[in-house]
Motif scaffolding. Structure first.
Motif, short mmCIF file in Angstrom:
data_model
loop_
_atom_site.label_atom_id
_atom_site.label_comp_id
_atom_site.label_asym_id
_atom_site.label_seq_id
_atom_site.Cartn_x
_atom_site.Cartn_y
_atom_site.Cartn_z
N PRO A 166 0.83 -1.21 0.00
CA PRO A 166 0.00 0.00 0.00
C PRO A 166 0.87 1.26 0.00
O PRO A 166 1.69 1.44 0.90
N PRO A 167 0.76 2.10 -1.01
CA PRO A 167 1.60 3.29 -1.09
C PRO A 167 1.23 4.33 -0.05
O PRO A 167 0.07 4.43 0.38
N GLU B 30 11.38 16.91 8.28
CA GLU B 30 11.98 15.58 8.48
C GLU B 30 11.02 14.48 8.03
O GLU B 30 11.41 13.32 7.86
N VAL B 31 9.74 14.81 7.85
CA VAL B 31 8.69 13.88 7.38
C VAL B 31 8.69 12.60 8.22
O VAL B 31 9.11 11.53 7.75
N GLU C 103 9.52 3.65 6.25
CA GLU C 103 8.61 4.03 5.18
C GLU C 103 9.14 5.21 4.37
O GLU C 103 9.64 6.19 4.93
N ARG C 104 9.00 5.10 3.06
CA ARG C 104 9.36 6.19 2.16
C ARG C 104 8.14 6.51 1.31
O ARG C 104 7.62 5.64 0.61
N ARG D 92 13.62 11.84 1.02
CA ARG D 92 12.68 11.00 1.76
C ARG D 92 11.78 10.18 0.84
O ARG D 92 11.09 9.27 1.27
N LEU D 93 11.78 10.51 -0.46
CA LEU D 93 10.86 9.86 -1.40
C LEU D 93 11.24 8.41 -1.69
O LEU D 93 12.40 8.03 -1.65
N ALA D 94 10.22 7.63 -2.04
CA ALA D 94 10.45 6.31 -2.63
C ALA D 94 11.15 6.49 -3.97
O ALA D 94 11.10 7.58 -4.56
#
Length: 274
Positions: free
Chosen positions: A51-52, A112-113, A119-120, A148-150
């Motif tokens: 699940p994204p 910093e998310v 998780e990314r 931080r991205l996928a």
């Protein structure tokens, strides 16, 4: 929210990175961004194994934008998870009344998310977040968020007016900025350069002679003026004629189908600061 530079919360363990925004928000204010994101991100959403996760960063005083983006992304991928992140604790507390855990949640944080474990996110949307910062802070913020991205994720950062009729945003991948998109309610548009006031922070001070974005808006206005006869067939036909002309000399990346919605997307490197 805030930047990672200039002492805005950076480097303090446990403290969100950033500063509080004005928090202005209205229902459906970001609908133009939402529908563009749902379209642009659809292939990545559909091919994700797990699940994204999507993030609405700095959603403001009310959680409408996170809820609306969540609902629109669910039309593409039913098991998508949305995390609304805000630096102001009272805003996070107020948002809990519309949370739908585990699919839609809200938490305190900044650039910093903060997410669970490793998780990314496939998406980070930061709308009307950077306008209160200095232009020289933008690059560091972009770099931090992109990190931080996928691998096939997207960062969307931009601004809009109070009711969402004029919007401009930058789309970035993990490697950096890719495109700039202009989106407008065409019936209320006097001329394309009216969108200049909504340019993202990286460009808002660059709309001056000698800068690529200034030349781009100038050419849009000229094409808009030359396309005036098409107004007899409706403002959409005038916009389509305008964008066809501009696409002859600028690297426009979208299709006429998207432009019919009042959009125009161009490669970032064509309008990046000189």
């Amino acid at each position: 929210m805030g930047a990672v530079a200039a002492g805005r919360g950076a480097g303090r363990p446990g403290k969100p990175v950033g500063a509080i925004t004005r928090g202005t928000t209205n229902p459906n204010r970001l609908r133009r961004q939402d529908r563009w994101i749902a379209h642009a991100l659809a292939p990545a959403l559909r091919r994700a194994d797990a699940p994204p996760v999507a993030v609405d960063l700095g959603y403001g005083a009310a959680p409408w934008t996170a809820v609306e983006l969540f609902d629109r992304l669910r039309e593409v991928r039913a098991d998508v998870r949305m995390v609304g992140i805000e630096i102001e604790p009272d805003r996070v507390a107020a948002a809990q009344r519309v949370a739908r855990p585990p699919a839609l949640t809200f938490r305190r944080g900044g650039f910093e998310v903060p997410l669970d474990g490793q998780e990314r996110p496939l998406l980070i949307r930061a709308a009307n977040v950077l306008r209160q910062y200095e232009e020289d802070e933008v690059e560091a913020v972009w770099a931090r968020l992109c990190a931080r991205l996928a691998p096939d994720g997207l960062l969307v950062e931009g601004t809009c007016d109070e009711i969402g009729r004029k919007q401009v945003w930058v789309a970035l991948g993990p490697e950096g900025p890719r495109t700039l998109t202009l989106s407008a309610h065409l019936a209320s548009l006097d001329r394309p350069s009216d969108l200049a006031e909504r340019l993202p922070k990286a460009l808002i001070h660059r709309n001056v002679p000698g800068e690529p974005v200034h030349a781009f808006l100038r050419d849009l206005d000229r094409a808009w003026a030359a396309s005036a006869p098409y107004a007899d067939f409706g403002v959409r036909q005038r916009w389509l004629a305008t964008t066809r002309t501009v696409a002859e000399s600028w690297p426009v990346t979208d299709t006429p189908t998207r432009r019919r919605l009042g959009e125009l997307t161009i490669r970032w490197d064509a309008v990046a600061p000189a």
